[in-house]
Design a protein around this motif. Structure first.
Motif, mmCIF file in Angstrom:
data_model
loop_
_atom_site.group_PDB
_atom_site.id
_atom_site.type_symbol
_atom_site.label_atom_id
_atom_site.label_comp_id
_atom_site.label_asym_id
_atom_site.label_seq_id
_atom_site.Cartn_x
_atom_site.Cartn_y
_atom_site.Cartn_z
ATOM 1 N N UNK A 37 0.822 -1.204 0.000
ATOM 2 C CA UNK A 37 0.000 0.000 0.000
ATOM 3 C C UNK A 37 0.859 1.258 0.000
ATOM 4 N N UNK A 38 1.976 1.202 0.711
ATOM 5 C CA UNK A 38 2.853 2.365 0.750
ATOM 6 C C UNK A 38 3.461 2.637 -0.630
ATOM 7 N N UNK A 39 3.767 1.559 -1.378
ATOM 8 C CA UNK A 39 4.274 1.729 -2.748
ATOM 9 C C UNK A 39 3.268 2.471 -3.619
ATOM 10 N N UNK A 56 -10.983 -0.091 4.042
ATOM 11 C CA UNK A 56 -10.035 -0.809 4.902
ATOM 12 C C UNK A 56 -8.592 -0.461 4.549
ATOM 13 N N UNK A 57 -8.291 -0.343 3.251
ATOM 14 C CA UNK A 57 -6.931 0.006 2.841
ATOM 15 C C UNK A 57 -6.551 1.401 3.330
ATOM 16 N N UNK A 68 1.964 10.768 4.410
ATOM 17 C CA UNK A 68 2.233 10.329 3.044
ATOM 18 C C UNK A 68 0.965 10.369 2.192
ATOM 19 N N UNK A 69 -0.186 10.047 2.824
ATOM 20 C CA UNK A 69 -1.456 10.124 2.091
ATOM 21 C C UNK A 69 -1.752 11.572 1.713
ATOM 22 N N UNK A 79 -9.398 8.245 -4.529
ATOM 23 C CA UNK A 79 -10.808 7.841 -4.425
ATOM 24 C C UNK A 79 -10.925 6.737 -3.382
ATOM 25 N N UNK A 80 -11.877 6.909 -2.458
ATOM 26 C CA UNK A 80 -12.145 5.908 -1.436
ATOM 27 C C UNK A 80 -13.523 5.304 -1.709
#
Length: 285
Positions: A37-39, A56-57, A68-69, A79-80
């Motif tokens: 996810x960080x990538x 969840x992510x 970072x987000x 987009x969530x």
């Protein structure tokens, strides 16, 4: 067919004449995370991306990588979307996306509930046109990128007084709340926003009265008033069963005008009740 081939050739000719700047302007590459996810939050300073994350992510990333987000959303679109197990069309708290700068926070619109009330309230800002400009603090890199989890000093204090309410007699039947006596209304007042600002408080219940007079004061210290929402709900106290619902509204703190106001309430689906209103006062310090 020959006709299809002609169409493809025509489209290729048109593409050749398009200015490359125009193609970059209208093309935003979309995708789901690959690798860790960080990538997925790594971005190219020369290109704009659109990344889709499940609720969840996002929650997993926000635990340790909130800044970072925010940094990613300063140049890219995020987009969530709701998790697939929400088969009852329930929703998640949209503030987890909003405080991290997500531009698209998708909802299950066919349901209703507190998460949708927050969305309705959030988009009352800017005249209710459906577009809310991202606050400046979410775009700043100097002196540092905004961290939703960091403890901040209050920027503003909101004082709310709830005087009274009226209108239920016109919008509900005589026995809607209690079979044999007038209702026992109480109000809940609070803030939705960053975790440090989020809180709910309540008045006492006024027994047997269709026109409750509370005359109660509430004070909210706000660290991030730019995206804070004022939540207001009215319920009818029921000793033996679940409390009955009497109306709600959500208002952007940034749009509150100091003074005494008649605040209209809405039903569970967000539709404004014809007559129910609360008399309230707003003050800022």
């Amino acid at each position: 067919t020959d006709e299809d081939e002609d169409d493809e050739e025509e489209e290729q000719k048109m593409q050749q004449h398009l200015a490359p700047q125009y193609k970059h302007l209208i093309t935003i590459k979309a995708g789901k995370p690959k690798g860790t996810l960080l990538d997925a939050l790594q971005s190219d300073p020369e290109k704009v991306r659109r990344l889709s994350l499940s609720e969840q992510q996002l929650a997993k990333l926000a635990d340790h990588h909130g800044t970072e987000i925010v940094r990613f959303t300063q140049r890219n679109l995020l987009r969530i979307y709701p998790k697939g197990t929400r088969v009852t069309s329930s929703n998640y708290n949209p503030f987890l996306g909003w405080v991290h700068g997500a531009q698209m926070v998708a909802f299950n619109m066919q349901g209703y509930g507190r998460a949708l009330w927050l969305m309705h309230g959030f988009y009352k800002a800017n005249g209710g046109c459906g577009y809310v400009k991202k606050p400046d603090f979410l775009m700043q890199t100097d002196p540092e990128v905004f961290d939703p989890k960091k403890s901040l000093s209050p920027k503003k204090t909101l004082k709310v007084k709830v005087y009274m309410g009226d209108g239920w007699r016109m919008d509900f039947t005589q026995t809607h709340f209690d079979q044999y006596s007038p209702p026992d209304f109480y109000a809940r007042v609070g803030i939705a926003g960053v975790p440090a600002d989020s809180v709910m408080k309540r008045t006492r219940a006024i027994e047997d009265n269709w026109v409750p007079v509370w005359e109660e004061d509430f004070t909210f210290k706000l660290t991030v008033p730019e995206i804070a929402l004022l939540r207001v709900e009215v319920h009818e106290y029921d000793m033996s069963e679940k409390d009955d619902f009497g109306g709600q509204t959500v208002l952007p703190v940034s749009d509150l005008i100091p003074g005494i106001r008649a605040v209209a309430l809405h039903d569970r689906k967000g539709i404004k009740l014809n007559n129910v209103k609360l008399l309230m006062r707003f003050e800022f310090e």
